[in-house]
Design an enzyme around this catalytic site. Sequence first.
Site, PDB file in Angstrom:
ATOM      1  N   ASP A 192       0.999  59.727  72.871  1.00 40.48           N
ATOM      2  CA  ASP A 192       1.005  58.008  73.105  1.00 40.48           C
ATOM      3  C   ASP A 192       1.209  57.369  71.813  1.00 40.48           C
ATOM      4  O   ASP A 192       1.566  55.968  72.030  1.00 40.48           O
ATOM      5  CB  ASP A 192      -0.115  57.785  73.681  1.00 40.48           C
ATOM      6  CG  ASP A 192      -0.523  58.245  75.054  1.00 40.48           C
ATOM      7  OD1 ASP A 192       0.717  58.647  75.645  1.00 40.48           O
ATOM      8  OD2 ASP A 192      -1.599  58.458  75.578  1.00 40.48           O
ATOM      9  N   SER A 225       0.747  69.232  79.229  1.00 39.76           N
ATOM     10  CA  SER A 225       0.296  67.939  79.951  1.00 39.76           C
ATOM     11  C   SER A 225      -1.155  68.069  80.145  1.00 39.76           C
ATOM     12  O   SER A 225      -1.426  68.828  80.814  1.00 39.76           O
ATOM     13  CB  SER A 225       1.223  67.617  80.899  1.00 39.76           C
ATOM     14  OG  SER A 225       0.569  66.548  81.646  1.00 39.76           O
TER      15      SER A 225
HETATM   16  C1  S3P Z   1      -3.366  61.264  79.519  1.00 40.36           C
HETATM   17  C2  S3P Z   1      -2.389  62.485  79.319  1.00 40.36           C
HETATM   18  C3  S3P Z   1      -1.151  62.153  78.571  1.00 40.36           C
HETATM   19  C4  S3P Z   1      -0.913  60.797  78.013  1.00 40.36           C
HETATM   20  C5  S3P Z   1      -1.511  59.680  78.725  1.00 40.36           C
HETATM   21  C6  S3P Z   1      -3.140  60.049  78.896  1.00 40.36           C
HETATM   22  C7  S3P Z   1      -4.786  61.746  80.028  1.00 40.36           C
HETATM   23  O1  S3P Z   1      -0.244  62.394  79.430  1.00 40.36           O
HETATM   24  O2  S3P Z   1       0.305  60.312  77.679  1.00 40.36           O
HETATM   25  O3  S3P Z   1      -1.459  58.438  78.349  1.00 40.36           O
HETATM   26  O4  S3P Z   1      -5.564  61.063  79.894  1.00 40.36           O
HETATM   27  O5  S3P Z   1      -4.689  62.986  80.551  1.00 40.36           O
HETATM   28  P1  S3P Z   1       0.393  63.852  79.640  1.00 40.36           P
HETATM   29  O6  S3P Z   1      -0.421  64.737  80.285  1.00 40.36           O
HETATM   30  O7  S3P Z   1       1.567  63.666  80.804  1.00 40.36           O
HETATM   31  O8  S3P Z   1       1.050  64.409  78.470  1.00 40.36           O
END
Ligand code: S3P
Length: 449
Positions: free
Chosen positions: A328, A175
């Site tokens: 996403d 993440s």
């Molecule tokens: C993001 C990380 C992702 C993604 C989100 C944007 C970011 O989430 O799904 O739309 O800007 O760091 P996760 O880090 O929970 O996977």
Amino acid sequence: MSAPDAPARPMTARAAGPLSGTAEVPGDKSVSHRALILGALAVGETRVTGLLEGQDVLDTAAAMRAFGAGVARLGPGEWRVHGVGTGGFAEPEDVIDCGNSGTGVRLIMGAMATTPIAATFTGDASLRRRPMGRVTEPLALFGARAWGRRGGRLPLTLVGAAEPVPVRYALPVPSAQVKSAVLLAGLNAPGETVVIEAEPTRDHTERMLAGFGAALRIETLPEGRAIALTGQPELAPQRVAVPRDPSSAAFPVAAALIVPGSAIRVPGVSRNPTRDGLYRTLVEMGADIAFETPREEGGEPVADLAVRFTGALRGVEVPPERAASMIDEYPVLAAVAAFAEGATVMRGIRELRVKESDRIDAMARGLEACGVAVEEGPDMLTVHGRGADGVPGGARVATRLDHRIAMSFLVLGMAARAPVGVDDAGPVATSFPGFADLLRGLGADLAEG
Ligand code: S3P
């Protein structure tokens, strides 16, 4: 801002002639949030151009004001942020409402976790369902304390550490939000904070921290990619040019790949390798996408996309190790896969269950309603493609407060045999204001109701 009473805005897509023209999609959401937050933590005036003015980012702008930064809109996409310096956040006077944005709330929690102030965070019904323990647990290692609802859900109060200590943290889930929260917290801890990720996730925070003058070392260890940040730097204000969002570009690109005869251009899209999994997958499926005039803008690689319908898409197996680079984009890939020959198998996608909605379930139910067979598992989704003109459509799909579910089914409806509606296109404005007009400008038939 969460608007629980906003009336639902149903929308319907019908098949229309070929799509053509240029699609100027909005600025990158991830980069936009980070530009505002790092601008607020720098000393002096940061200028941002191309900022995404979607509700998610506007909520982050309001939050930065609540923490004491000066944030002003100078013109379309053009913003000025007067930063307060690392550790300079003031205690907000009221609850911080991050609306629909997991990125906003998680990054802001990180940014305040090592300053001795308290803040209470909330969001809309979707965000209040999402797990926050993945962020509050590492923030507790710095000395921050959190009180939330069961399972660490919002509303949640975070009290920043008065005497923060640096942290070494291996991400238990891939993440970028958790990675970024830890790095932002590390900014105001003395010494070196290290985050280790087994699978590379989007690296905008690292790139932008380096741009603002923080000292970062990136190493490859047996356990993964380690990012070491030296705490308590003075961040120097920057000019940030936000590239166009590859996750938003995905919708007109997908539409052009399934609407017969289409040919469109999408200029200035980020080609950051931590974000390009969908594009690699589409090319493997037989899509005709050219990446023209590759260049660097605002510290990110960008290119102009030229996309043509071929009608010859094949189902593929998407390797699980690609998931983080297209996390996403699975909903819109599932929509495109419905128009391919053969099955598209997506594995290693457990994280989709904790996005703005449970996206595996939302896609599976919506595709079935549109006459497309799927197989679903805890960590996977298979879509049985029906070929270029074989998707029945003819359903109204539940958006579940999820912008990408709404846009994915509207795209599907642009090439299905019968119209496809969504019960609420309102959430689209969180990430892609102007989506319907932009697609209409290319020739799509999108109608309210
Ligand atoms: C993001 C990380 C992702 C993604 C989100 C944007 C970011 O989430 O799904 O739309 O800007 O760091 P996760 O880090 O929970 O996977």
